[in-house]
Write an enzyme that holds these catalytic residues in place. Structure first.
Site, short mmCIF file in Angstrom:
data_model
loop_
_atom_site.label_atom_id
_atom_site.label_comp_id
_atom_site.label_asym_id
_atom_site.label_seq_id
_atom_site.Cartn_x
_atom_site.Cartn_y
_atom_site.Cartn_z
N HIS A 291 0.83 -1.22 0.00
CA HIS A 291 0.00 0.00 0.00
C HIS A 291 0.86 1.27 0.00
O HIS A 291 2.04 1.23 0.35
CB HIS A 291 -0.97 0.04 1.18
CG HIS A 291 -0.39 0.02 2.56
ND1 HIS A 291 -0.12 -1.14 3.26
CD2 HIS A 291 -0.02 1.04 3.37
CE1 HIS A 291 0.37 -0.82 4.44
NE2 HIS A 291 0.44 0.48 4.54
N HIS B 150 3.86 7.06 3.80
CA HIS B 150 4.81 5.93 3.67
C HIS B 150 4.37 5.00 2.56
O HIS B 150 3.25 5.07 2.07
CB HIS B 150 4.95 5.15 5.00
CG HIS B 150 3.72 4.46 5.50
ND1 HIS B 150 2.80 5.04 6.35
CD2 HIS B 150 3.24 3.21 5.24
CE1 HIS B 150 1.84 4.18 6.61
NE2 HIS B 150 2.08 3.06 5.96
N GLU C 133 7.46 0.98 5.25
CA GLU C 133 6.88 -0.06 6.10
C GLU C 133 7.08 -1.40 5.42
O GLU C 133 6.96 -1.49 4.18
CB GLU C 133 5.38 0.20 6.30
CG GLU C 133 4.65 -0.87 7.11
CD GLU C 133 3.17 -0.61 7.25
OE1 GLU C 133 2.64 0.30 6.58
OE2 GLU C 133 2.52 -1.32 8.02
C1 LIG Z 1 -2.09 0.24 11.57
C2 LIG Z 1 -0.73 0.14 11.04
C3 LIG Z 1 -0.67 0.73 9.66
C4 LIG Z 1 -0.38 -0.40 8.66
O1 LIG Z 1 -0.24 -0.11 7.47
O2 LIG Z 1 -0.37 -1.57 9.11
C5 LIG Z 1 0.36 1.82 9.54
O3 LIG Z 1 0.92 2.07 8.51
S1 LIG Z 1 0.66 2.72 10.99
C6 LIG Z 1 1.48 4.21 10.34
C7 LIG Z 1 1.86 5.12 11.47
N1 LIG Z 1 3.02 4.62 12.18
C8 LIG Z 1 4.26 5.02 11.86
O4 LIG Z 1 4.45 5.85 11.00
C9 LIG Z 1 5.37 4.39 12.65
C10 LIG Z 1 6.73 4.78 12.11
N2 LIG Z 1 6.90 6.23 12.15
C11 LIG Z 1 7.66 6.82 13.12
O5 LIG Z 1 8.22 6.19 14.00
C12 LIG Z 1 7.76 8.33 13.06
O6 LIG Z 1 6.71 8.83 12.24
C13 LIG Z 1 9.12 8.84 12.45
C14 LIG Z 1 10.26 8.38 13.36
C15 LIG Z 1 9.32 8.33 11.05
C16 LIG Z 1 9.08 10.34 12.41
O7 LIG Z 1 8.65 10.77 13.65
P1 LIG Z 1 8.55 12.34 13.97
O8 LIG Z 1 7.86 13.04 12.84
O9 LIG Z 1 7.97 12.53 15.32
O10 LIG Z 1 10.06 12.69 14.06
P2 LIG Z 1 10.82 13.90 13.51
O11 LIG Z 1 9.94 15.10 13.43
O12 LIG Z 1 12.05 13.97 14.34
O13 LIG Z 1 11.18 13.44 12.02
C17 LIG Z 1 12.51 13.09 11.74
C18 LIG Z 1 12.73 13.51 10.30
O14 LIG Z 1 11.95 12.62 9.47
C19 LIG Z 1 11.04 13.39 8.69
N3 LIG Z 1 9.82 12.61 8.58
C20 LIG Z 1 8.93 12.34 9.55
N4 LIG Z 1 7.93 11.57 9.06
C21 LIG Z 1 8.23 11.37 7.76
C22 LIG Z 1 7.59 10.68 6.68
N5 LIG Z 1 6.43 10.02 6.88
N6 LIG Z 1 8.16 10.66 5.46
C23 LIG Z 1 9.32 11.32 5.27
N7 LIG Z 1 10.01 12.01 6.22
C24 LIG Z 1 9.43 12.03 7.44
C25 LIG Z 1 10.83 14.70 9.44
O15 LIG Z 1 10.43 15.70 8.56
C26 LIG Z 1 12.23 14.91 9.99
O16 LIG Z 1 13.03 15.41 8.95
P3 LIG Z 1 13.93 16.71 9.18
O17 LIG Z 1 14.57 16.99 7.87
O18 LIG Z 1 14.89 16.32 10.29
O19 LIG Z 1 12.94 17.78 9.64
CO LIG Z 2 0.85 1.35 6.50
#
Ligand SMILES: CC[C@H](C(=O)O)C(=O)SCCNC(=O)CCNC(=O)[C@H](O)C(C)(C)COP(=O)(O)OP(=O)(O)OC[C@H]1O[C@@H](n2cnc3c(N)ncnc32)[C@H](O)[C@@H]1OP(=O)(O)O
Ligand SMILES: [Co+2]
Length: 134
Positions: A7, A79, A130
């Site tokens: 997805h 993602h 993912e």
């Molecule tokens: C029910 C489950 C379902 C499934 O399909 O089964 C799902 O998909 S659940 C989806 C939701 N869960 C997750 O996304 C878990 C993994 N994600 C994480 O752990 C966080 O989102 C993380 C670590 C990727 C980012 O967390 P956060 O935004 O709080 O951290 P930062 O602000 O420090 O971000 C660090 C850096 O990464 C960039 N960032 C954040 N999210 C994304 C993204 N989705 N795509 C690309 N880049 C991303 C953010 O802008 C920061 O960049 P920087 O240049 O340092 O500003």
């Molecule tokens: Co997902």
């Protein structure tokens, strides 16, 4: 190692409005909202002939996608999910390659009842990945 694209996920500010848009304007087959408290999101799946779209909205106080929506208030692609046959072997291989497997490295059960893991976007050209074991 990675197989089919399972997805593409889109974080949305208004889940109902986004689902209605896919059902109405885009004529897609849209599922019902599914609360996933373990993941801090509510999801809606849209079935396409060759993959799925996952609409995501924060659920609870510390949703992992809250920061993303603050930075992207109109929403955005969040993602991509690739399928793997053995998620633990994939995680081990990725860690050995220096990629960051998010969380404690233990797979969680995702929206399809299968084990999932996430890889840090900074290690994959700014794309949050993912992995789902099928
Ligand atoms: C029910 C489950 C379902 C499934 O399909 O089964 C799902 O998909 S659940 C989806 C939701 N869960 C997750 O996304 C878990 C993994 N994600 C994480 O752990 C966080 O989102 C993380 C670590 C990727 C980012 O967390 P956060 O935004 O709080 O951290 P930062 O602000 O420090 O971000 C660090 C850096 O990464 C960039 N960032 C954040 N999210 C994304 C993204 N989705 N795509 C690309 N880049 C991303 C953010 O802008 C920061 O960049 P920087 O240049 O340092 O500003
Ligand atoms: Co997902």
């Amino acid at each position: 190692m990675i197989g089919r694209l399972n997805h593409v996920a889109i974080a949305v500010p208004d889940l109902e409005a986004a689902a209605a848009q896919y059902r109405g304007a885009l004529g897609a087959s849209v599922g019902a909202p599914q609360a996933e408290p373990d993941h801090g999101v509510t999801v809606v799946f849209i079935e396409l002939p060759n993959t799925k779209i996952e609409l995501l909205h924060p659920l609870g106080d510390d949703s992992p996608i809250a920061g993303f929506l603050e930075k992207n208030p109109a929403g955005g692609i969040h993602h991509v999910c690739y399928e793997v046959e053995d998620i633990r072997a994939a995680a081990a291989r990725l860690s050995e390659s220096g990629a960051r497997v998010l969380g404690d490295g233990e797979p969680k059960i995702g929206a399809h009842g299968k084990p999932v893991l996430f890889l840090h976007p900074k290690d994959f050209n700014g794309c949050l990945i993912e992995l789902e074991e099928v």
